[in-house]
Design an enzyme around this catalytic site. Structure first.
Site, PDB file in Angstrom:
ATOM      1  N   ASP A 188      13.755  -2.137  -5.608  1.00 38.68           N
ATOM      2  CA  ASP A 188      14.169  -3.121  -4.595  1.00 38.68           C
ATOM      3  C   ASP A 188      14.884  -4.250  -5.349  1.00 38.68           C
ATOM      4  O   ASP A 188      14.329  -5.333  -5.539  1.00 38.68           O
ATOM      5  CB  ASP A 188      12.948  -3.633  -3.832  1.00 38.68           C
ATOM      6  CG  ASP A 188      12.268  -2.508  -3.067  1.00 38.68           C
ATOM      7  OD1 ASP A 188      12.851  -2.008  -2.109  1.00 38.68           O
ATOM      8  OD2 ASP A 188      11.159  -2.105  -3.475  1.00 38.68           O
ATOM      9  N   GLY A 218       0.823  -1.211   0.000  1.00 38.05           N
ATOM     10  CA  GLY A 218       0.000   0.000   0.000  1.00 38.05           C
ATOM     11  C   GLY A 218       0.853   1.256   0.000  1.00 38.05           C
ATOM     12  O   GLY A 218       2.020   1.224  -0.389  1.00 38.05           O
ATOM     13  N   ALA A 219       0.237   2.378   0.428  1.00 36.94           N
ATOM     14  CA  ALA A 219       0.908   3.698   0.354  1.00 36.94           C
ATOM     15  C   ALA A 219       1.426   3.902  -1.075  1.00 36.94           C
ATOM     16  O   ALA A 219       2.598   4.188  -1.305  1.00 36.94           O
ATOM     17  CB  ALA A 219       2.033   3.814   1.379  1.00 36.94           C
ATOM     18  N   ASP A 238      -5.376   4.460  -1.922  1.00 35.26           N
ATOM     19  CA  ASP A 238      -4.775   3.422  -2.780  1.00 35.26           C
ATOM     20  C   ASP A 238      -5.846   2.837  -3.707  1.00 35.26           C
ATOM     21  O   ASP A 238      -5.621   2.668  -4.908  1.00 35.26           O
ATOM     22  CB  ASP A 238      -4.190   2.271  -1.941  1.00 35.26           C
ATOM     23  CG  ASP A 238      -2.993   2.702  -1.104  1.00 35.26           C
ATOM     24  OD1 ASP A 238      -2.449   3.795  -1.355  1.00 35.26           O
ATOM     25  OD2 ASP A 238      -2.623   1.943  -0.188  1.00 35.26           O
ATOM     26  N   GLY A 284       9.302  -4.022  -8.762  1.00 31.85           N
ATOM     27  CA  GLY A 284      10.122  -2.883  -9.161  1.00 31.85           C
ATOM     28  C   GLY A 284      11.611  -3.164  -8.990  1.00 31.85           C
ATOM     29  O   GLY A 284      12.035  -3.820  -8.028  1.00 31.85           O
ATOM     30  N   HIS A 314       2.309   4.931  -4.908  1.00 27.26           N
ATOM     31  CA  HIS A 314       2.836   6.112  -5.592  1.00 27.26           C
ATOM     32  C   HIS A 314       2.992   5.742  -7.070  1.00 27.26           C
ATOM     33  O   HIS A 314       2.725   4.578  -7.451  1.00 27.26           O
ATOM     34  CB  HIS A 314       4.165   6.540  -4.957  1.00 27.26           C
ATOM     35  CG  HIS A 314       5.169   5.448  -4.836  1.00 27.26           C
ATOM     36  ND1 HIS A 314       5.776   4.867  -5.935  1.00 27.26           N
ATOM     37  CD2 HIS A 314       5.654   4.776  -3.759  1.00 27.26           C
ATOM     38  CE1 HIS A 314       6.601   3.925  -5.542  1.00 27.26           C
ATOM     39  NE2 HIS A 314       6.542   3.827  -4.226  1.00 27.26           N
ATOM     40  N   GLN A 330      -6.764   5.181  -6.492  1.00 29.44           N
ATOM     41  CA  GLN A 330      -5.736   5.237  -7.543  1.00 29.44           C
ATOM     42  C   GLN A 330      -5.789   3.986  -8.421  1.00 29.44           C
ATOM     43  O   GLN A 330      -5.633   4.060  -9.637  1.00 29.44           O
ATOM     44  CB  GLN A 330      -4.343   5.320  -6.911  1.00 29.44           C
ATOM     45  CG  GLN A 330      -4.046   6.620  -6.195  1.00 29.44           C
ATOM     46  CD  GLN A 330      -2.549   6.714  -5.900  1.00 29.44           C
ATOM     47  OE1 GLN A 330      -1.733   6.730  -6.814  1.00 29.44           O
ATOM     48  NE2 GLN A 330      -2.208   6.766  -4.623  1.00 29.44           N
TER      49      GLN A 330
HETATM   50  O1  PAF Z   1       8.202  -4.500  -1.937  1.00 26.11           O
HETATM   51  C1  PAF Z   1       7.232  -4.591  -1.151  1.00 26.11           C
HETATM   52  O2  PAF Z   1       6.372  -3.715  -1.068  1.00 26.11           O
HETATM   53  C2  PAF Z   1       7.110  -5.827  -0.268  1.00 26.11           C
HETATM   54  O3  PAF Z   1       8.364  -6.285   0.128  1.00 26.11           O
HETATM   55  C3  PAF Z   1       6.275  -6.953  -0.920  1.00 26.11           C
HETATM   56  C4  PAF Z   1       6.953  -7.474  -2.181  1.00 26.11           C
HETATM   57  C5  PAF Z   1       4.892  -6.454  -1.262  1.00 26.11           C
HETATM   58  C6  PAF Z   1       6.138  -8.121   0.055  1.00 26.11           C
HETATM   59  O4  PAF Z   1       5.481  -7.751   1.215  1.00 26.11           O
END
Ligand code: PAF
Length: 283
Positions: free
Chosen positions: A155, A36-37, A83, A152, A39, A86
């Site tokens: 990460d 969530g949150a 969320d 993404g 963007h 959006q």
């Molecule tokens: O990247 C994230 O937001 C989290 O690590 C994920 C992949 C949703 C797992 O909780």
């Protein structure tokens, strides 16, 4: 004009019923796992999933098992209504929003514990993290039976770990990597950027400037000096501690050997006040 609405599902039986109907109609399903949150970076992943699948699900679950007790689970931004609005506007078909009880019912006692791509970097500072991510993502893949899942590159180590668990556990899903979406000054978008105070936000972009300089130096054949300069530059604008600033093999995340001709990746993680920022770029 009425505001678009989106189906929100919180029970596994309902999720499976919807997905079963889609699959019976021959539709491919794409998943965007999130906490969530949202963007624009998340919305770009929705778009990516939509480019391959007729139906898209975005999961919203702040996963407790990937946070250490000292970390920001309680204060992690929760903006569920916004969320959903959006995602509806982006044409996503469904929000999968399980509660903690649905995800981890009483008696839950299994953990997917990756090594390999999970070794080092984030694990040196957040040893609990990839076990929690691998467990919840394995569950999300099995719950949704998605054909594709978008993650993404922001990460980057997480993306490598996810590819590895999918390969190692023979999970029938294709992982779609999405490019990092950046603010106009280059700062990678992240839900945690909202923790930054205005004045910290101005300095935060230094992490992006530094990794770009290290990447150029690595391409030119000598990044050791650029790493030392980069650590100094981060320190000078108040980043402390600097968890890592390294050049690694883009696939294995082990030491990068320029002469091998293999792609490299510059990865960094550092704290600005109480906010931990991570970023990476290709060499
Ligand atoms: O990247 C994230 O937001 C989290 O690590 C994920 C992949 C949703 C797992 O909780």
């Amino acid at each position: 004009m009425s505001t678009p609405r989106i189906e929100v599902v919180s029970e596994i039986e309902d999720l499976r019923r919807h997905v079963g109907r889609w699959k019976a109609a021959g539709d491919k399903v794409g998943l965007v796992p999130t906490m969530g949150a949202l963007h624009p970076g998340h919305l770009s992943l929705v778009k990516l999933a939509q480019s391959r699948a007729r139906r898209t699900i975005t999961s919203i679950f702040v996963n407790p098992t990937q946070f250490a007790p000292t970390e920001d689970f309680d204060k992690y931004p929760r903006t569920f209504e916004d969320d959903c609005a959006q995602l509806a506007a982006a044409g996503c078909d469904m929000v999968w929003a399980p509660t903690a009880r649905v995800m981890y019912p009483d008696g839950f006692a299994t953990r997917v514990q990756p090594t390999g791509a999970a070794d080092g970097l984030e694990t040196d500072f957040r040893p609990h993290f990839f076990g929690g991510v691998a467990t919840v993502c394995s569950k999300l893949f099995l719950q949704t039976s998605a054909d594709f899942a978008a993650f993404g590159e922001k990460d980057y180590q997480q993306l490598c770990v996810i590819r590895q668990i999918v390969r190692d556990l023979d999970i029938p899903i294709e992982i779609l990597p999405g490019e990092t979406v950046r603010e106009p000054d280059g700062l990678a978008m992240s839900s945690r950027n909202r923790y930054l105070e205005t004045e910290q936000r101005q300095r935060a972009v230094t992490i992006h400037d530094v990794i770009q300089r290290v990447a150029s130096a690595a391409r030119a054949g000598g990044h050791e000096h650029a790493i030392a300069d980069g650590i100094a530059a981060l320190g000078a604008v108040g980043f402390t501690p600097i968890d890592y600033l390294v050049v690694r093999d883009a696939e294995t995340l082990k030491e990068w050997d320029r002469k091998s001709g293999r792609p490299g990746r510059v990865l960094a993680a550092a704290w600005l006040g109480k906010t931990r920022l991570i970023d990476n770029v290709a060499v």
